[in-house]
Design a protein around this motif. Structure first.
Motif, PDB file in Angstrom:
ATOM      1  N   CYS A  36     -15.026  19.815  44.052  1.00  0.00           N
ATOM      2  CA  CYS A  36     -13.839  20.647  44.301  1.00  0.00           C
ATOM      3  C   CYS A  36     -14.232  22.053  44.732  1.00  0.00           C
ATOM      4  O   CYS A  36     -13.535  22.677  45.536  1.00  0.00           O
ATOM      5  CB  CYS A  36     -12.920  20.661  43.087  1.00  0.00           C
ATOM      6  SG  CYS A  36     -13.663  21.201  41.536  1.00  0.00           S
TER       7      CYS A  36
ATOM      8  N   CYS B 270     -19.016  17.720  38.911  1.00  0.00           N
ATOM      9  CA  CYS B 270     -19.809  17.339  40.078  1.00  0.00           C
ATOM     10  C   CYS B 270     -19.849  18.456  41.105  1.00  0.00           C
ATOM     11  O   CYS B 270     -20.742  18.507  41.941  1.00  0.00           O
ATOM     12  CB  CYS B 270     -19.241  16.070  40.703  1.00  0.00           C
ATOM     13  SG  CYS B 270     -17.644  16.319  41.483  1.00  0.00           S
TER      14      CYS B 270
ATOM     15  N   CYS C 204     -13.228  15.591  33.887  1.00  0.00           N
ATOM     16  CA  CYS C 204     -14.113  16.232  34.873  1.00  0.00           C
ATOM     17  C   CYS C 204     -15.573  15.958  34.549  1.00  0.00           C
ATOM     18  O   CYS C 204     -15.997  16.081  33.403  1.00  0.00           O
ATOM     19  CB  CYS C 204     -13.845  17.738  34.886  1.00  0.00           C
ATOM     20  SG  CYS C 204     -15.058  18.679  35.836  1.00  0.00           S
TER      21      CYS C 204
END
Ligand code: SF4
Lengths: 473, 202
Positions: free
Chosen positions: A317, A314, A311
């Motif tokens: 999600c 960013c 991950c």
């Protein structure tokens, strides 16, 4: 002790202001991402390469040592810390040695995770958050609610209230209105003084290149560049999973956070730090330290959950998640909210501590998988964590019993048919105007905020049987 | 001959990020400077100029004075940065000078057309404070230093003859935030206005 999910959920759903802001901001960020990819046909190819490089990097256990050697070779200092206590001890040691009392910090989730501010405060070291959103919530005594926009849960007039209170405390002039430029100017003025007088700057790190020891900071406001160049000491706390192998990897990696979080090709500032200031240079710190943070990360390595370590934070999600869009970050009751937080939190701490996140805050809609530049299959991991929670006996007895009974009955067509007949009898007690309301056990809770059609007087299966009988009988 | 396609793409992207852009190639440099400053800085004041030894503009201070600015010059030397009179700068004084400047001027090491970014270096010969502390920042950029892609620029950086500078900053637009209600606001901690003056390769 964390508050229970129904309480957190209720509070979030009652907060109309929060939900209005979420509804306005999140879809815009999500659409920004989609447009940015449409605008740039090569971006998808670069994203896939970036993902592959990240996957290789988190599997490569030697990278941290290589990075440490590279940092030391350029005059920096590097160390590994296991948890918040060790990280704080390292910083406190520097502060004691230099007689430093004032720390300025740019946004870093890992320091939230380590509760660094509280630990430093306990040692008499004052920490000032300098990212605008973090500054707001630090003054308000709250936690970040979105990794990109930590104060997204407050509107401008609430921000103004926070600043007016702070101004009284500081003995300075309060912002005259809740105009965004006025509020921003107030923060700029206050924080300028903090930047210029701070002894130590603390940052996180988006990536760290093992080959060259280069730390990457991706920001928009410019505060990170103040924090890294104005004080005499810069300490970067970097999750050990953030290390990437080669400088060349940066070509594909640097655009990933901005492209996917907000739909920009790059953020305003992409800063690459490869060491302390050189002889004859005036800017930059005299001491540059990088602390590689474990804090539970090594227990994820080598497990089926390893990919969550790729991950890049960013925020894509978060922006697309139907649950996050309704309740925001505080409802997760943890440092990392959003879909990735629902996996990271139990994995970094323990499932016992946060099994509610993978269980209750995901609808398995898979929107996050589609948005994630690293293709992390979060719903898959949530299902695995749910199974693990059952195996570990973390579910209340009544819940496990209900599901066990249910699956037992529905294992065979006969059991299924029998359960239908039984339900038809029982539902008479709960039928109101053609809908089911209330019920025994779990069903009672479930139908409190939803309703359900009753079992039909004759199911399709029963109808079919009747037809068959008529034809043959 | 400098290729014009990357320059055009850079210009378009830089402007789309609210950056100010002036092409000074083949123009009188003083006039070009005056033009870009009119667009960039609302009110003349102290101007912090970090002179690039690889790219000297000897008359810059004089021109700035002519436009009503008070130039504060930082000149790299073997012994460290010195002022116009050749006296060494102290870190603390430089910090304060940068903090009160209305304008910072420095050179861009290279730029990327695809992203609309300019790289500035922080090492012995180059400073990043002009790009950070004043509310406006002007970048002098050589036309032959604009690369098509980020990869091209990073390769150049990776193989810099002097090694990697301690600090490199890729600037892509003004300082900005969306931290209140997700509304864009420019000029948080760094400059609200950024300008590029494109100059000939020599
Ligand atoms: S899980 Fe994927 S989408 Fe979510 S923050 Fe991490 S990289 Fe971004």
């Amino acid at each position: 002790m964390r508050e229970a999910w129904p309480i957190r959920r209720y509070r979030a759903l009652q907060d109309g202001e929060l939900r209005r802001t979420l509804a306005r901001v999140l879809p815009r960020m999500a659409e920004g991402r989609v447009r940015a990819y449409e605008d740039d046909p090569e971006a998808e190819v670069r994203r896939v390469r970036a993902r592959d490089r990240r996957r290789e990097a988190v599997r490569n256990p030697g990278l941290v040592e290589r990075a440490m050697a590279a940092i030391e070779a350029r005059g920096g200092r590097a160390a590994q810390v296991r948890d918040g206590e060790e990280a704080a001890a390292y910083l406190i040691e520097i502060a004691r040695r230099r007689g430093a009392t004032r720390v300025v910090k740019s946004k870093s989730m890992v320091t939230e995770e380590l509760e660094l501010n509280q630990r430093l405060a306990a040692a008499g070291i004052e920490v000032r958050e300098t990212d605008l959103g973090e500054y707001i919530i630090q003054l308000a005594g709250e936690r970040p609610s979105h990794i990109l926009a930590p104060a997204i849960h407050r509107n401008r007039s609430q921000v103004k209230d926070v600043f007016v209170d702070a101004a009284t405390g500081f003995g300075v002039e309060a912002p005259a209105s809740d105009d965004l430029d006025v509020l921003t100017a107030f923060a700029r003025r206050q924080l300028r003084a903090d930047f210029l007088s701070a002894d130590i700057g603390v940052t996180g790190g988006n990536f760290l290149v093992a080959e060259t020891g280069t730390l990457i900071l991706i920001t928009n406001e410019g505060n990170a560049d103040m924090v890294t160049t104005l004080p005499e000491v810069h300490v970067a706390l970097v999750g050990m999973e953030k290390v990437v192998e080669s400088f060349e990897d940066l070509t594909d990696l640097l655009p990933v956070p901005a492209m996917n979080g907000v739909g920009r090709r790059l953020s305003s500032y992409t800063t690459m730090i490869s060491g302390p200031r050189q002889p004859g240079q005036l800017e930059g710190p005299e001491e540059f330290h990088v602390l590689f943070v474990d804090n539970g990360r090594s227990q994820i390595r080598g497990t089926p959950f390893e990919e969550v370590l790729t991950c890049v934070r960013c925020g894509a999600c978060y922006n697309v998640c139907p649950v996050f869009r309704q309740v925001g970050g505080h409802a997760y009751g943890s440092v990392y909210g959003g879909p990735i937080g629902s996996a990271l939190t139990p994995l970094l701490s323990s499932l016992r501590y946060a099994h509610d996140l993978p269980e209750s805050l995901c609808t398995l809609c898979h929107a996050c998988v589609e948005a994630c530049p690293m293709d992390i299959d979060l719903p898959h991991h949530f299902v695995a964590l749910r199974e693990q929670a059952v195996r570990e006996g973390l579910k209340p007895k009544g819940v496990s019993l209900t599901y066990r009974t249910w699956s037992h009955w529905w294992e065979s067509p006969r059991g299924y048919r029998r359960s239908i007949r039984l339900a038809r009898l029982a539902q008479r007690l709960y039928e109101r105007r053609g809908r089911l309301q209330g019920g025994p056990g779990l069903l009672g809770g479930w139908t409190r905020t939803r309703d359900m059609p009753p079992v039909a007087r004759e199911t399709f299966g029963e109808w079919w049987e009747r037809q068959e009988e008529r034809r043959h009988g | 001959m400098v290729e014009s396609r990357p320059i055009e793409e850079f210009t378009a992207r830089w402007r789309s990020l609210t950056g100010i852009f002036h092409d000074a190639r083949g123009q009188d440099p003083r006039t070009a400077l005056g033009k870009v400053l009119t667009d960039l800085v609302p009110e003349a004041g102290p101007a912090l100029v970090f002179e690039d030894p690889g790219f000297p503009v000897p008359d810059m201070a004089e021109w700035l004075m002519g436009f009503g600015y008070e130039p504060i010059v930082v000149r790299a030397s073997a012994a460290g940065p010195v002022d116009v009179d050749g006296l060494p700068w102290e870190r603390k004084n430089l910090k304060e000078a940068a903090a009160r400047a209305a304008l910072g001027i420095s050179t861009g090491a290279w730029a990327v057309a695809h992203t609309g970014s300019v790289a500035v270096y922080g090492d012995r010969d180059h400073g990043t404070w002009p790009s950070l502390l004043p509310p406006a920042h002007l970048i002098l950029l050589r036309a032959d230093s604009i690369y098509a892609t980020l990869g091209d620029g990073l390769r150049r950086l990776h193989f810099e003859p002097g090694g990697l500078p301690p600090e490199v900053k890729l600037i892509t637009g003004p300082s900005s935030t969306g931290d209140i209600e997700g509304q864009p606001v420019i000029g948080v901690h760094g400059p609200a206005r950024v300008g590029v003056l494109l100059v000939d390769a020599h």
